[in-house]
Design a protein around this motif. Sequence first.
Motif, PDB file in Angstrom:
ATOM      1  N   PRO A  28       0.834  -1.201   0.000  1.00 13.71           N
ATOM      2  CA  PRO A  28       0.000   0.000   0.000  1.00 13.71           C
ATOM      3  C   PRO A  28       0.873   1.256   0.000  1.00 13.71           C
ATOM      4  CG  PRO A  28      -0.645  -1.532   1.750  1.00 13.71           C
ATOM      5  CD  PRO A  28       0.689  -1.980   1.238  1.00 13.71           C
ATOM      6  N   THR A  29       0.439   2.276  -0.719  1.00 18.83           N
ATOM      7  CA  THR A  29       1.199   3.524  -0.778  1.00 18.83           C
ATOM      8  C   THR A  29       0.278   4.727  -0.635  1.00 18.83           C
ATOM      9  OG1 THR A  29       1.035   3.625  -3.199  1.00 18.83           O
ATOM     10  CG2 THR A  29       2.989   2.555  -2.284  1.00 18.83           C
ATOM     11  N   ARG A  34       9.160   9.518  -2.505  1.00 14.83           N
ATOM     12  CA  ARG A  34      10.560   9.661  -2.089  1.00 14.83           C
ATOM     13  C   ARG A  34      11.107   8.397  -1.441  1.00 14.83           C
ATOM     14  NH1 ARG A  34      11.549  14.649   1.612  1.00 14.83           N
ATOM     15  NH2 ARG A  34       9.593  13.956   2.572  1.00 14.83           N
ATOM     16  N   ASN A  35      10.227   7.555  -0.900  1.00 11.97           N
ATOM     17  CA  ASN A  35      10.678   6.337  -0.233  1.00 11.97           C
ATOM     18  C   ASN A  35      10.838   5.145  -1.171  1.00 11.97           C
ATOM     19  OD1 ASN A  35      10.812   7.270   2.511  1.00 11.97           O
ATOM     20  ND2 ASN A  35       8.576   7.267   2.582  1.00 11.97           N
ATOM     21  N   ASP A 104       7.334   2.647   3.331  1.00 15.69           N
ATOM     22  CA  ASP A 104       8.023   3.785   3.958  1.00 15.69           C
ATOM     23  C   ASP A 104       9.439   3.452   4.399  1.00 15.69           C
ATOM     24  OD1 ASP A 104       7.504   2.094   6.042  1.00 15.69           O
ATOM     25  OD2 ASP A 104       6.298   3.517   7.205  1.00 15.69           O
ATOM     26  N   CYS A 105       9.941   2.277   3.989  1.00 14.19           N
ATOM     27  CA  CYS A 105      11.297   1.800   4.329  1.00 14.19           C
ATOM     28  C   CYS A 105      11.401   1.270   5.756  1.00 14.19           C
ATOM     29  CB  CYS A 105      12.359   2.884   4.118  1.00 14.19           C
ATOM     30  SG  CYS A 105      12.554   3.402   2.413  1.00 14.19           S
ATOM     31  N   SER A 106      10.303   1.169   6.473  1.00 18.37           N
ATOM     32  CA  SER A 106      10.366   0.638   7.839  1.00 18.37           C
ATOM     33  C   SER A 106      10.522  -0.879   7.846  1.00 18.37           C
ATOM     34  CB  SER A 106       9.116   1.036   8.620  1.00 18.37           C
ATOM     35  OG  SER A 106       7.951   0.501   8.026  1.00 18.37           O
ATOM     36  N   ALA A 107      10.046  -1.535   6.821  1.00 19.00           N
ATOM     37  CA  ALA A 107      10.171  -2.997   6.702  1.00 19.00           C
ATOM     38  C   ALA A 107      11.300  -3.328   5.740  1.00 19.00           C
ATOM     39  CB  ALA A 107       8.863  -3.600   6.210  1.00 19.00           C
ATOM     40  N   HIS A 217      11.284   8.929   4.786  1.00 22.33           N
ATOM     41  CA  HIS A 217      10.763  10.255   4.470  1.00 22.33           C
ATOM     42  C   HIS A 217       9.287  10.340   4.836  1.00 22.33           C
ATOM     43  CE1 HIS A 217      14.371  11.294   2.206  1.00 22.33           C
ATOM     44  NE2 HIS A 217      14.246  10.182   1.499  1.00 22.33           N
ATOM     45  N   GLY A 218       8.847  11.550   5.149  1.00 25.06           N
ATOM     46  CA  GLY A 218       7.429  11.777   5.401  1.00 25.06           C
ATOM     47  C   GLY A 218       7.015  11.441   6.812  1.00 25.06           C
TER      48      GLY A 218
END
Length: 284
Positions: A28-29, A34-35, A104-107, A217-218
């Motif tokens: 999902p986005t 930017r990520n 979001d780059c967290s995973a 980001h974000g």
Amino acid sequence: MTRATNGHHALPRSVADSSRPRVSVVMPTLNEARNLPAVFEQMPGDIHEIIVIDGFSRDDTVEVAARIDPRVRIVLQDRRGKGNALATGFDAVTGDVVVTLDADCSADPGEIERFVDALVGGADFAKGSRYLPEGGSDDLTWFRSFGNKFLSGSVNVLFGTSYTDLCYGYNAFWTHCLPYITLYCDGFEVETVMNIQVAQAGLTVQEVPSWERLRLHGESNLHPIRDGLRIERAIMRELFGKAGRGAAAKLAERRGHPRGAPIDAFEHERRACFRYSGAATATS
């Protein structure tokens, strides 16, 4: 590990000639342009498809995703929210395994193999946990952690599960699990609903250690108090009602796949093939 009470269920198609299952990443986005480059830079090369579900982004998320990787398939939401995004993405899956991954780059996409190994090893549903050894988080505040543990404990008592991390969104499962997942909710309570439903269906759930990183980001769309209350309502709905369950048969029919059929000897042979092929590759 939560063991099934009604056994495994067969996959929709034969993959016995493959050493590993085809993995469909569902992502999902919402304003993640930017990520995305950093996420895709870490994406394993053997992923079957990456389904990017966009929730009315105001930036160029869709354009970036479309040009960044040929494996990307763009799907647009018809409503807002992560729950709706996942439900939309699940309907578009063509692989054997579904992996839910935040954009979001967290995973860490590098952990996908760990989840798939758990599935090939016998689990129906591999659930990420930040509380297992080798797991952790750079982002989880004490307040969110306290709430997560409280909610996890509540679900464990009410539904007889043994979850350590109820609200984490990094999960993987065989596509035969889809008929048992009815996502009638649109928000961040979606992970809780999924975890309860697969346990109630008697599917085999195995927790997998995972490390959550900081968003690159974000800002996060998560609101701990508001979303915590939504999770509590979702737990009560699953405990006392069957909201949305009537749609399960319609979803399976719309997908057009023979999911949910009882397991047969071929399913055992197929899983053994995956395990044997992986062992042969490791020793060659």
